[in-house]
Design an enzyme around this catalytic site. Structure first.
Site, short mmCIF file in Angstrom:
data_model
loop_
_atom_site.label_atom_id
_atom_site.label_comp_id
_atom_site.label_asym_id
_atom_site.label_seq_id
_atom_site.Cartn_x
_atom_site.Cartn_y
_atom_site.Cartn_z
N CYS A 2 56.07 -15.52 -35.84
CA CYS A 2 56.50 -14.26 -35.21
C CYS A 2 56.67 -14.49 -33.70
O CYS A 2 56.28 -15.52 -33.18
CB CYS A 2 55.44 -13.20 -35.44
SG CYS A 2 55.03 -13.04 -37.17
N ARG A 27 62.37 -16.50 -33.85
CA ARG A 27 61.10 -16.92 -34.48
C ARG A 27 60.76 -16.02 -35.64
O ARG A 27 59.84 -16.28 -36.40
CB ARG A 27 59.97 -16.87 -33.45
CG ARG A 27 60.16 -17.82 -32.30
CD ARG A 27 59.09 -17.61 -31.27
NE ARG A 27 57.82 -18.12 -31.73
CZ ARG A 27 57.36 -19.32 -31.38
NH1 ARG A 27 58.09 -20.08 -30.58
NH2 ARG A 27 56.22 -19.78 -31.81
N TRP A 76 57.97 -12.28 -38.79
CA TRP A 76 58.43 -13.07 -39.92
C TRP A 76 57.31 -12.91 -40.95
O TRP A 76 56.19 -13.39 -40.76
CB TRP A 76 58.60 -14.54 -39.54
CG TRP A 76 59.12 -15.38 -40.67
CD1 TRP A 76 60.42 -15.54 -41.07
CD2 TRP A 76 58.35 -16.16 -41.59
NE1 TRP A 76 60.49 -16.37 -42.15
CE2 TRP A 76 59.24 -16.76 -42.50
CE3 TRP A 76 57.00 -16.41 -41.73
CZ2 TRP A 76 58.82 -17.61 -43.53
CZ3 TRP A 76 56.56 -17.25 -42.76
CH2 TRP A 76 57.48 -17.82 -43.65
N ASN A 102 50.46 -13.58 -34.13
CA ASN A 102 51.28 -14.62 -34.74
C ASN A 102 50.33 -15.60 -35.40
O ASN A 102 49.37 -16.05 -34.78
CB ASN A 102 52.11 -15.33 -33.66
CG ASN A 102 52.96 -16.45 -34.27
OD1 ASN A 102 53.24 -16.44 -35.47
ND2 ASN A 102 53.33 -17.41 -33.46
N GLY A 103 50.57 -15.90 -36.69
CA GLY A 103 49.69 -16.84 -37.39
C GLY A 103 49.23 -16.23 -38.71
O GLY A 103 49.84 -15.30 -39.22
N GLU A 494 70.82 -33.48 -44.96
CA GLU A 494 71.01 -32.52 -43.86
C GLU A 494 72.16 -31.57 -44.18
O GLU A 494 72.06 -30.36 -43.96
CB GLU A 494 71.25 -33.30 -42.57
CG GLU A 494 71.44 -32.48 -41.33
CD GLU A 494 70.26 -31.55 -41.03
OE1 GLU A 494 69.18 -31.69 -41.62
OE2 GLU A 494 70.45 -30.62 -40.23
N LYS A 498 71.77 -27.49 -44.44
CA LYS A 498 72.58 -26.56 -43.63
C LYS A 498 73.22 -25.49 -44.52
O LYS A 498 73.18 -24.31 -44.26
CB LYS A 498 73.67 -27.32 -42.88
CG LYS A 498 73.21 -28.19 -41.75
CD LYS A 498 72.68 -27.46 -40.55
CE LYS A 498 71.24 -27.31 -40.42
NZ LYS A 498 70.25 -28.28 -40.40
N GLU A 501 70.58 -23.03 -46.02
CA GLU A 501 69.78 -22.14 -45.16
C GLU A 501 70.61 -21.07 -44.46
O GLU A 501 70.05 -20.07 -44.03
CB GLU A 501 68.97 -22.94 -44.15
CG GLU A 501 69.74 -23.65 -43.09
CD GLU A 501 68.81 -24.35 -42.10
OE1 GLU A 501 67.71 -23.84 -41.81
OE2 GLU A 501 69.18 -25.42 -41.61
N HIS A 517 71.33 -41.42 -62.94
CA HIS A 517 69.98 -41.30 -63.54
C HIS A 517 69.63 -39.84 -63.79
O HIS A 517 68.47 -39.44 -63.70
CB HIS A 517 68.96 -41.96 -62.59
CG HIS A 517 69.24 -43.41 -62.35
ND1 HIS A 517 69.07 -44.37 -63.31
CD2 HIS A 517 69.78 -44.04 -61.28
CE1 HIS A 517 69.43 -45.55 -62.84
NE2 HIS A 517 69.87 -45.38 -61.60
N LYS A 616 63.20 -19.81 -36.58
CA LYS A 616 63.54 -21.07 -35.90
C LYS A 616 62.34 -22.00 -35.79
O LYS A 616 62.49 -23.21 -35.91
CB LYS A 616 64.07 -20.78 -34.49
CG LYS A 616 64.50 -22.02 -33.73
CD LYS A 616 65.64 -22.74 -34.41
CE LYS A 616 66.09 -23.96 -33.65
NZ LYS A 616 67.07 -24.74 -34.43
#
Ligand code: AGP
Length: 621
Positions: A2, A27, A76, A102-103, A494, A498, A501, A517, A616
């Site tokens: 957050c 965040r 968040w 935050n946490g 990557e 992208k 997300e 396989h 982020k």
């Protein structure tokens, strides 16, 4: 993850808090709220809104809210859905104590049960809501004790990670800060009568007049701001010194500079980011590189035989590229590790032999920070490859390389990834100079790194319209595969990340040799594949894998080398890139994938800067 903002001073708190929230929005952004103490009218304004920050602003715009002390929060969700009841700040029973956090308070359930038994009422499902009630109960038990001392006493009851800011009507004109693991910083003007508080260094660029001095709270400390002298202590009341945070003079607060989204800006500014991150660091193929942040420990670093590259998400993908580089050119045993996995493994580590390199754009990722603590306790030398100046991981490592690419605001990492790889190439040269890296390899590294910004500048402008069209042609598909080999396997990972997300489309990455396989079974004409197929040491193998896909009618978009006349006889579409030295090709080959993901997200009407469910900087484990 957050965002926390606080203000004490002589200005109206409302606009400062709202603008501060914008600087920490990346965040977490599933709800927001603020509390402002209007001491003159003996009232505390309290507003919260689910959803985007705009919703809170709409609620507040028509209101004239006095008061020069306040706290604000953008969330968040970790416990409880995004809703007004779960938005911060949270209050005690009488609405006198307001808290933002935050946490994660890991033992919140048992504390909540105890508080309910003592008669406290709760309205939300968050862990945070227990904090104002814990403080209220402590004050009730100790009526003559001040807020700061009561706060200190409840901190030892809370397990887990937290950064909290408390506003208490009994302690007017003050804010009380406490931090265990999650980051918390504050700044003040020279007269020390105006304070700005944030969970993120970027906020202080908004108000240089209140950021004449910026400090970070050390772990497990608390402080009361506004009530006179700044006295930081630990949870046992022992005085502690604040950690000075250098504000990167050149880092003005990021603006979109004409782009529709921060992500677009950050994709297109990669040539500049590479120039900035490389500037002054490459001397020559003979003299090698100059990495000032490593100088103090150079001898010890170069004596190590084994390196663990540790990160999360995109930073882990960069770690994988680094692993290949160090193995091939620095004659080192290299391991790329996912931080959240690595910290719980039981590995024989030897301080004389082993070295850890932590890769993190934000420098605040809790999983990565947890590993730093773990390895420092085992006396392993820890280096940081970090972008955010003054971040927690940078401070905890103490030795390392700053990326110097300016703030990366888009949640999806782009310029940080390519700059991470450029710095890993510099590190390879750094190690290589003492591990007999050949002059020809060193020359290739340096010439490629020097030429990459111009190559990217040209290529990105050619490819941009092609990729925008490609996104339109492929927007109906709901599954994608990304394939690459060796250096471009992490690039494929990557590219898949992208797309996932920011467009929420399912995408997987595989080392292309792995297809037969199992994953090949998924291929139909409804399951397209992005194939990274430069003209490199594994080209022939890639071509045969591509033919296996086509034999099952799978659509293929190949990213290949200009002049390749074979690939377009197999793939459905081909994006051509200039020839590039294979070990550094992920820097170039990741860019079309960034653009594709960006256009797919925009086509679907999503905001690529603020994808749902994400933030982020992931400051919870
Ligand atoms: C990448 O696009 C994501 N935002 C995410 O995977 C990110 O790379 C990861 O959370 C690590 O962040 P860091 O580099 O700030 O530590």
């Amino acid at each position: 993850m957050c965002g926390i903002i606080g203000y004490i001073g002589n200005r109206e708190a409302k606009p400062i808090l709202l603008r501060g929230l914008e600087s920490v929005l990346y965040r977490g952004y599933d709800s927001a709220g603020l509390s402002i103490r209007d001491e003159k009218n003996k009232t505390t304004h309290y507003y919260r809104s689910p959803g985007k920050l705009e919703n809170l602003k709409k609620k507040l715009d028509p209101l004239s809210i006095g008061g020069t002390v306040g706290i604000a929060h953008t969330r968040w969700a970790t416990h409880g859905i995004p809703s007004e009841e779960n938005a911060h700040p949270h209050r005690d029973c009488h609405g006198k104590i307001h808290v933002v956090h935050n946490g994660v308070i890991e033992n919140h359930a048992e504390l909540k049960k105890q508080l309910i038994a003592e008669g406290h009422r709760f309205f939300g499902q968050t862990d945070t809501e227990i904090i104002p009630h814990l403080l209220e109960e402590e004050k009730k038990q100790n009526p003559t004790m001040n807020t700061r001392e009561c706060l200190r006493r409840i901190l030892s009851k809370m397990e887990g990670a937290f950064a909290i800011v408390v506003m208490d009507a009994d302690g007017p004109d003050s804010l009380f800060l406490a931090r265990k693991e999650s980051p918390l910083l504050f700044s003040y003007n020279n007269e020390q009568n105006e304070f700005l508080i944030s969970s993120d260094p970027g906020t202080f660029y908004l108000y240089p007049d209140i950021a004449q001095k910026v400090v970070a709270m050390p772990p497990e400390t608390l402080v009361a701001l506004g009530g006179g002298k700044i006295e930081i202590t630990d949870f046992e009341s022992k005085p502690q010194s604040p950690i000075s945070v250098p504000m990167n003079e050149t880092e003005e607060f990021a603006q979109k500079q004409g782009f529709p989204h921060f992500m677009a800006k950050e994709i297109f500014e990669q040539p500049k980011a590479l120039r900035d991150t490389l500037s002054g660091r490459m001397i020559s193929d003979i003299a090698g590189v100059k990495l000032g942040g490593l100088e103090q420990q150079k001898e010890s670093i170069l004596s190590k035989e084994k390196i663990f590259l540790i990160g999360c998400g995109t930073s882990f993908h960069a770690s994988l590229v680094g692993k290949f580089l160090f193995e091939e050119f620095a004659d080192m045993e290299a391991h790329a590790e996912i931080a959240s996995l690595f910290r719980y493994r039981k590995l024989p580590l030897h301080p004389k032999r082993d070295l850890a390199l932590f890769i993190s754009q934000s420098g605040e990722t809790a999983d990565t920070l947890g590993c730093v603590t773990e390895l420092k306790n085992k006396n392993i030398l820890c280096l940081g490859l970090i972008n955010r100046v003054g971040s927690t991981i940078a401070r905890e490592c103490g030795v390392g390389i700053y990326q110097r690419i300016g703030p990366e605001i888009g949640v999806a990492s782009t310029k940080a990834f390519t700059a991470q790889i450029a710095n890993l190439a510099l590190l390879t040269l750094f190690f290589g100079q003492s591990k007999n890296m050949s002059l020809s390899d060193r020359t290739l590294f340096i010439n490629t790194l020097n030429s990459l910004p111009d190559i990217i500048e040209k290529t990105i402008n050619i490819l941009d319209p092609q990729i925008k069209k490609l996104a339109e042609d492929y927007s109906k598909f709901t599954n994608f595969l990304f394939l690459g080999r060796k250096y471009n396997y992490p690039t494929a990972m990557e590219g898949a990340l992208k797309l996932k997300e920011i467009s929420y489309i399912h995408a997987e990455a595989y080392e292309s040799g792995e297809m037969k396989h199992g994953p090949l079974a998924m291929i139909t004409d409804q399951f397209p594949t992005f194939f990274l197929c430069p003209n490199d040491s594994v080209y022939a193998k890639n071509i045969s894998n591509m033919q296996e896909i086509k034999a099952r009618s799978g659509p293929v978009v190949a990213i290949a080398t200009v002049g390749d006349t074979q690939v377009d006889t197999i793939a459905d579409q081909v994006l051509y890139l200039p020839p590039i030295y294979e070990p550094l090709s992920p820097i170039l080959y990741s860019i079309p994938l960034q653009l594709f993901a960006y256009y797919m997200a925009v086509l679907k009407g999503y905001n690529p800067d603020l994808p749902r469910n994400l933030a982020k900087s992931v400051t919870v484990q």
